[in-house]
Write a protein that holds these residues in place. Structure first.
Motif, PDB file in Angstrom:
ATOM      1  N   ARG A  30      56.599  43.949 -22.475  1.00 29.49           N
ATOM      2  CA  ARG A  30      57.049  45.068 -22.337  1.00 29.49           C
ATOM      3  C   ARG A  30      56.880  46.372 -21.632  1.00 29.49           C
ATOM      4  NH1 ARG A  30      57.823  46.780 -28.444  1.00 29.49           N
ATOM      5  NH2 ARG A  30      59.505  47.260 -27.624  1.00 29.49           N
ATOM      6  N   LEU A  31      55.828  46.753 -21.625  1.00 27.18           N
ATOM      7  CA  LEU A  31      55.130  48.019 -20.760  1.00 27.18           C
ATOM      8  C   LEU A  31      55.233  47.189 -19.094  1.00 27.18           C
ATOM      9  CD1 LEU A  31      53.108  49.039 -22.535  1.00 27.18           C
ATOM     10  CD2 LEU A  31      54.706  50.456 -22.112  1.00 27.18           C
ATOM     11  N   ALA A  32      55.004  45.996 -18.694  1.00 31.01           N
ATOM     12  CA  ALA A  32      55.299  44.969 -17.972  1.00 31.01           C
ATOM     13  C   ALA A  32      56.630  45.307 -17.485  1.00 31.01           C
ATOM     14  CB  ALA A  32      54.448  44.463 -17.617  1.00 31.01           C
ATOM     15  N   GLU A  33      57.667  45.320 -18.161  1.00 27.57           N
ATOM     16  CA  GLU A  33      59.019  44.673 -18.002  1.00 27.57           C
ATOM     17  C   GLU A  33      59.256  46.023 -17.091  1.00 27.57           C
ATOM     18  OE1 GLU A  33      62.550  42.932 -16.902  1.00 27.57           O
ATOM     19  OE2 GLU A  33      60.965  41.525 -17.273  1.00 27.57           O
ATOM     20  N   LYS A  34      59.191  47.305 -18.251  1.00 31.28           N
ATOM     21  CA  LYS A  34      59.431  48.754 -17.641  1.00 31.28           C
ATOM     22  C   LYS A  34      58.976  48.892 -16.214  1.00 31.28           C
ATOM     23  CE  LYS A  34      60.752  50.402 -22.042  1.00 31.28           C
ATOM     24  NZ  LYS A  34      60.096  50.425 -23.676  1.00 31.28           N
ATOM     25  N   SER A  35      57.259  48.943 -16.536  1.00 28.90           N
ATOM     26  CA  SER A  35      57.559  48.633 -14.823  1.00 28.90           C
ATOM     27  C   SER A  35      57.862  48.335 -13.662  1.00 28.90           C
ATOM     28  CB  SER A  35      55.671  48.861 -14.351  1.00 28.90           C
ATOM     29  OG  SER A  35      55.105  48.926 -15.764  1.00 28.90           O
ATOM     30  N   ARG A  36      58.389  46.776 -13.643  1.00 26.45           N
ATOM     31  CA  ARG A  36      59.189  46.466 -12.886  1.00 26.45           C
ATOM     32  C   ARG A  36      60.530  46.641 -12.567  1.00 26.45           C
ATOM     33  NH1 ARG A  36      59.457  39.687 -13.206  1.00 26.45           N
ATOM     34  NH2 ARG A  36      60.619  40.761 -14.833  1.00 26.45           N
ATOM     35  N   SER A  37      61.013  47.330 -13.058  1.00 29.44           N
ATOM     36  CA  SER A  37      62.266  47.435 -13.012  1.00 29.44           C
ATOM     37  C   SER A  37      62.649  49.499 -13.332  1.00 29.44           C
ATOM     38  CB  SER A  37      63.761  47.495 -15.090  1.00 29.44           C
ATOM     39  OG  SER A  37      63.269  48.374 -15.512  1.00 29.44           O
ATOM     40  N   GLY A  38      61.121  49.603 -12.841  1.00 28.42           N
ATOM     41  CA  GLY A  38      61.263  51.130 -12.491  1.00 28.42           C
ATOM     42  C   GLY A  38      61.287  51.973 -13.198  1.00 28.42           C
ATOM     43  N   GLU A  39      61.991  51.746 -14.892  1.00 33.42           N
ATOM     44  CA  GLU A  39      62.052  52.753 -15.859  1.00 33.42           C
ATOM     45  C   GLU A  39      60.370  53.895 -16.501  1.00 33.42           C
ATOM     46  OE1 GLU A  39      62.525  51.754 -20.697  1.00 33.42           O
ATOM     47  OE2 GLU A  39      63.435  50.505 -19.612  1.00 33.42           O
ATOM     48  N   LEU A  40      59.455  52.595 -15.789  1.00 35.32           N
ATOM     49  CA  LEU A  40      58.313  53.723 -16.307  1.00 35.32           C
ATOM     50  C   LEU A  40      57.679  53.324 -14.721  1.00 35.32           C
ATOM     51  CD1 LEU A  40      56.226  53.671 -18.784  1.00 35.32           C
ATOM     52  CD2 LEU A  40      56.052  52.263 -18.689  1.00 35.32           C
ATOM     53  N   ASN A  41      56.597  54.343 -14.818  1.00 33.18           N
ATOM     54  CA  ASN A  41      55.659  54.140 -13.540  1.00 33.18           C
ATOM     55  C   ASN A  41      54.301  53.828 -13.920  1.00 33.18           C
ATOM     56  OD1 ASN A  41      53.746  54.776 -11.873  1.00 33.18           O
ATOM     57  ND2 ASN A  41      54.633  56.598 -10.991  1.00 33.18           N
ATOM     58  N   PRO A  42      53.799  52.325 -13.529  1.00 37.83           N
ATOM     59  CA  PRO A  42      52.116  52.313 -14.362  1.00 37.83           C
ATOM     60  C   PRO A  42      51.023  53.000 -14.493  1.00 37.83           C
ATOM     61  CG  PRO A  42      53.134  50.803 -12.438  1.00 37.83           C
ATOM     62  CD  PRO A  42      53.714  52.166 -12.689  1.00 37.83           C
ATOM     63  N   ASP A  43      51.263  54.501 -14.007  1.00 40.08           N
ATOM     64  CA  ASP A  43      50.313  55.585 -13.901  1.00 40.08           C
ATOM     65  C   ASP A  43      50.470  56.213 -15.273  1.00 40.08           C
ATOM     66  OD1 ASP A  43      49.303  54.763 -11.989  1.00 40.08           O
ATOM     67  OD2 ASP A  43      49.941  56.662 -10.512  1.00 40.08           O
ATOM     68  N   GLU A  44      51.757  56.106 -16.007  1.00 34.20           N
ATOM     69  CA  GLU A  44      51.796  56.692 -17.195  1.00 34.20           C
ATOM     70  C   GLU A  44      51.676  55.752 -18.717  1.00 34.20           C
ATOM     71  OE1 GLU A  44      56.248  59.134 -16.891  1.00 34.20           O
ATOM     72  OE2 GLU A  44      56.212  56.483 -15.865  1.00 34.20           O
ATOM     73  N   ILE A  45      51.216  54.947 -18.235  1.00 37.78           N
ATOM     74  CA  ILE A  45      50.404  53.578 -19.220  1.00 37.78           C
ATOM     75  C   ILE A  45      49.556  54.148 -19.974  1.00 37.78           C
ATOM     76  CG2 ILE A  45      49.379  51.333 -19.822  1.00 37.78           C
ATOM     77  CD1 ILE A  45      51.665  50.253 -18.102  1.00 37.78           C
TER      78      ILE A  45
END
Ligand code: IPE
Ligand code: IPE
Ligand code: MG
Length: 258
Positions: A159-174
């Protein structure tokens, strides 16, 4: 993302409290209980369901706020078909018959795990049971069904990867907090006390992330025999532990006297 408190650590509220806020249990030993009596494993599971009702009542009475019971692991599908079928039937019967008692006792029920594998009938019963108990607030009961700790972490990563891909989340925020919020136990504080009955000393892919700082209690008592007294013993043992969370004993006792 708001900088909420770190849910992968036990809540501040519980630090120093003698009653664990969240108790997580591996209910093991049904098969051996039956075997010792010359009965089928099925009888052990039926008797185990009575012990489930008992611990829910007793934890509620003791002021435990969250109780998680491991009912069926992602690995338990490997058991003989007959046993899996019986366990599913027992699960359905609990969802159909026991919800009134939960409502009467103010218990909110959530089922955690990979629920897709259960099929439509069980899916509907789960939704109905969760909805009927959603506003209860005396205790929150989580039943882990088709649950595996590695599955839980994997689905959170997906789910986190999906949010990163869609731009909803920056991987640095994980960070740890964000991972915790994507586990199926989102919003639930980590277990303070872990209990495993049946004598084995392993975690068997239960809440592997969430148990990071739990106190681990193992007993030889087989699950169908697990009584109120056995629970009190575990709670008393918990009350005697010093939870240091990486600090020194001196730091903990100073904070306690502050
Ligand atoms: C725990 O008891 C119940 C489930 C895993 C569903 P077991 O069935 O594992 O009992 P033992 O370990 O064989 O005695
Ligand atoms: C763990 O018990 C799962 C549940 C209690 C539901 P198991 O009996 O399946 O665990 P292992 O296989 O002995 O580790
Ligand atoms: Mg077992």
């Amino acid at each position: 993302m708001s900088p909420a408190k770190n849910k992968s650590l036990p809540s501040e509220k519980n630090t120093g409290s003698t009653i664990p806020r969240h108790v997580a249990v591996i209910m093991d030993g049904n098969g051996r209980w039956a075997k010792r009596r010359g009965q089928s494993r099925v009888m052990g599971h039926k008797k185990g369901a009575e012990a489930v009702r008992r611990i829910i009542r007793n934890c509620g009475d003791q002021g435990v706020e969250y109780l998680t019971l491991f009912a069926f692991s992602s690995e338990n599908w490997k058991r003989p078909n007959r046993e899996v079928k019986l366990l599913m039937e027992l699960f359905i019967s609990v969802l159909e018959k026991d919800i009134d008692v939960l409502v009467e006792n103010g218990v909110r029920l959530s089922i955690i795990g990979d629920l897709e594998r259960f099929g439509k009938r069980i899916g509907r019963l789960i939704k109905k049971a969760e909805m009927r108990t959603a506003t209860n607030n005396r205790m929150h009961l989580m039943i882990a069904a088709n649950y595996g700790g590695r599955w839980d972490i994997t689905q959170a990563c997906q789910r986190l990867a999906e949010k990163s891909r869609s731009g909803e989340l920056n991987p640095d925020e994980i960070n740890e907090e964000l991972i915790s919020r994507h586990l199926v136990t989102d919003e639930i504080p980590d277990p303070d006390l872990f209990i495993r009955t049946g004598g084995e000393k392993r975690i068997s892919n239960f809440l592997i992330w969430q148990l990071a700082y739990a106190e681990l209690y193992f007993t030889d008592v087989l699950w169908p025999d697990f009584s109120k007294e056995n629970l009190i013993d575990a709670l008393q043992w918990f009350a005697s532990r010093e939870r240091r969370f990486g600090k020194t004993s001196e730091q903990i006792s100073k904070a306690g006297h502050a």
